[in-house]
Design a protein around this motif. Structure first.
Motif, PDB file in Angstrom:
ATOM      1  N   VAL A 170      42.569  49.671  39.406  1.00 25.74           N
ATOM      2  CA  VAL A 170      42.336  49.236  40.777  1.00 25.74           C
ATOM      3  C   VAL A 170      41.006  49.838  41.218  1.00 25.74           C
ATOM      4  CG1 VAL A 170      43.094  49.402  43.175  1.00 25.74           C
ATOM      5  CG2 VAL A 170      44.768  48.993  41.351  1.00 25.74           C
ATOM      6  N   THR A 171      40.094  48.987  41.626  1.00 26.12           N
ATOM      7  CA  THR A 171      38.793  49.440  42.097  1.00 26.12           C
ATOM      8  C   THR A 171      38.564  48.906  43.501  1.00 26.12           C
ATOM      9  OG1 THR A 171      37.911  49.430  39.841  1.00 26.12           O
ATOM     10  CG2 THR A 171      36.317  49.496  41.646  1.00 26.12           C
ATOM     11  N   VAL A 172      38.284  49.811  44.417  1.00 24.90           N
ATOM     12  CA  VAL A 172      38.036  49.440  45.805  1.00 24.90           C
ATOM     13  C   VAL A 172      36.583  49.781  46.115  1.00 24.90           C
ATOM     14  CG1 VAL A 172      38.768  49.655  48.197  1.00 24.90           C
ATOM     15  CG2 VAL A 172      40.423  50.002  46.343  1.00 24.90           C
TER      16      VAL A 172
ATOM     17  N   GLY B 179      46.249  44.586  39.101  1.00 21.76           N
ATOM     18  CA  GLY B 179      45.074  45.350  39.477  1.00 21.76           C
ATOM     19  C   GLY B 179      43.842  44.472  39.581  1.00 21.76           C
ATOM     20  N   GLY B 180      42.761  45.066  40.067  1.00 19.87           N
ATOM     21  CA  GLY B 180      41.525  44.312  40.167  1.00 19.87           C
ATOM     22  C   GLY B 180      40.519  45.005  41.050  1.00 19.87           C
ATOM     23  N   LEU B 181      39.464  44.268  41.379  1.00 21.85           N
ATOM     24  CA  LEU B 181      38.385  44.764  42.239  1.00 21.85           C
ATOM     25  C   LEU B 181      38.531  44.127  43.616  1.00 21.85           C
ATOM     26  CD1 LEU B 181      35.636  46.144  42.782  1.00 21.85           C
ATOM     27  CD2 LEU B 181      34.554  44.099  41.775  1.00 21.85           C
ATOM     28  N   VAL B 182      38.642  44.959  44.627  1.00 24.77           N
ATOM     29  CA  VAL B 182      38.759  44.467  46.001  1.00 24.77           C
ATOM     30  C   VAL B 182      37.829  45.259  46.896  1.00 24.77           C
ATOM     31  CG1 VAL B 182      41.141  43.653  45.751  1.00 24.77           C
ATOM     32  CG2 VAL B 182      40.687  46.000  46.551  1.00 24.77           C
ATOM     33  N   GLN B 183      37.581  44.719  48.079  1.00 24.24           N
ATOM     34  CA  GLN B 183      36.764  45.414  49.068  1.00 24.24           C
ATOM     35  C   GLN B 183      37.647  46.310  49.936  1.00 24.24           C
ATOM     36  OE1 GLN B 183      34.467  42.498  51.231  1.00 24.24           O
ATOM     37  NE2 GLN B 183      33.031  42.245  49.544  1.00 24.24           N
ATOM     38  N   PRO B 184      37.067  47.315  50.553  1.00 24.15           N
ATOM     39  CA  PRO B 184      37.835  48.170  51.466  1.00 24.15           C
ATOM     40  C   PRO B 184      38.534  47.335  52.534  1.00 24.15           C
ATOM     41  CG  PRO B 184      35.715  49.158  51.026  1.00 24.15           C
ATOM     42  CD  PRO B 184      35.670  47.801  50.395  1.00 24.15           C
TER      43      PRO B 184
END
Length: 120
Positions: free
Chosen positions: A116-118, A9-14
């Motif tokens: 998960v952060t988008v 998991g993690g932080l991603v952009q759209p």
């Protein structure tokens, strides 16, 4: 005792991608179905995809992730995967894997979840 540990998991952009892993220990996953679930803040946990156990390997997805997410398993590694492409802000959630007796059946074991952060 079957234990499941998610990672990836993690932080991603759209529009970006992530691959979640679900590593099992204690028992073999071969004959269990592997399900992926998610729970967004303030919402109930929902099942999003499942792959059957044994030699079948049949898969299913909810409509909102069809064509973007791909579930798979590697029995030699005792691990399940969820490839997530074209991520959207509404995919933001804690993602859990589970070993089920069969897809849509009762859960044998849950993982601890991975965020998960988008977001742009």
């Amino acid at each position: 005792q079957l234990q499941l540990v998610e990672s990836g998991g993690g932080l991603v952009q759209p529009g970006e991608s992530l691959r979640l892993s679900c590593a099992a220990s204690g028992l073999t996953l071969d004959y269990y179905a592997i399900g992926w679930f998610r729970q967004a803040s303030g919402k109930e946990r929902e099942g999003i995809s499942c792959i059957s156990g044994g030699s079948s390997g049949s898969t299913n997805y909810i409509d909102s992730v069809k064509g973007r997410f791909t579930i798979s398993r590697d029995n030699a590694k005792n691990t399940g995967y969820l490839q997530m492409n074209s991520l959207k802000p509404e995919d933001t959630a804690v993602y859990y894997c589970a070993a089920l007796y069969y897809c849509s059946g009762p859960v044998h074991s849950w993982g601890q979840g991975t965020q998960v952060t988008v977001s742009s």
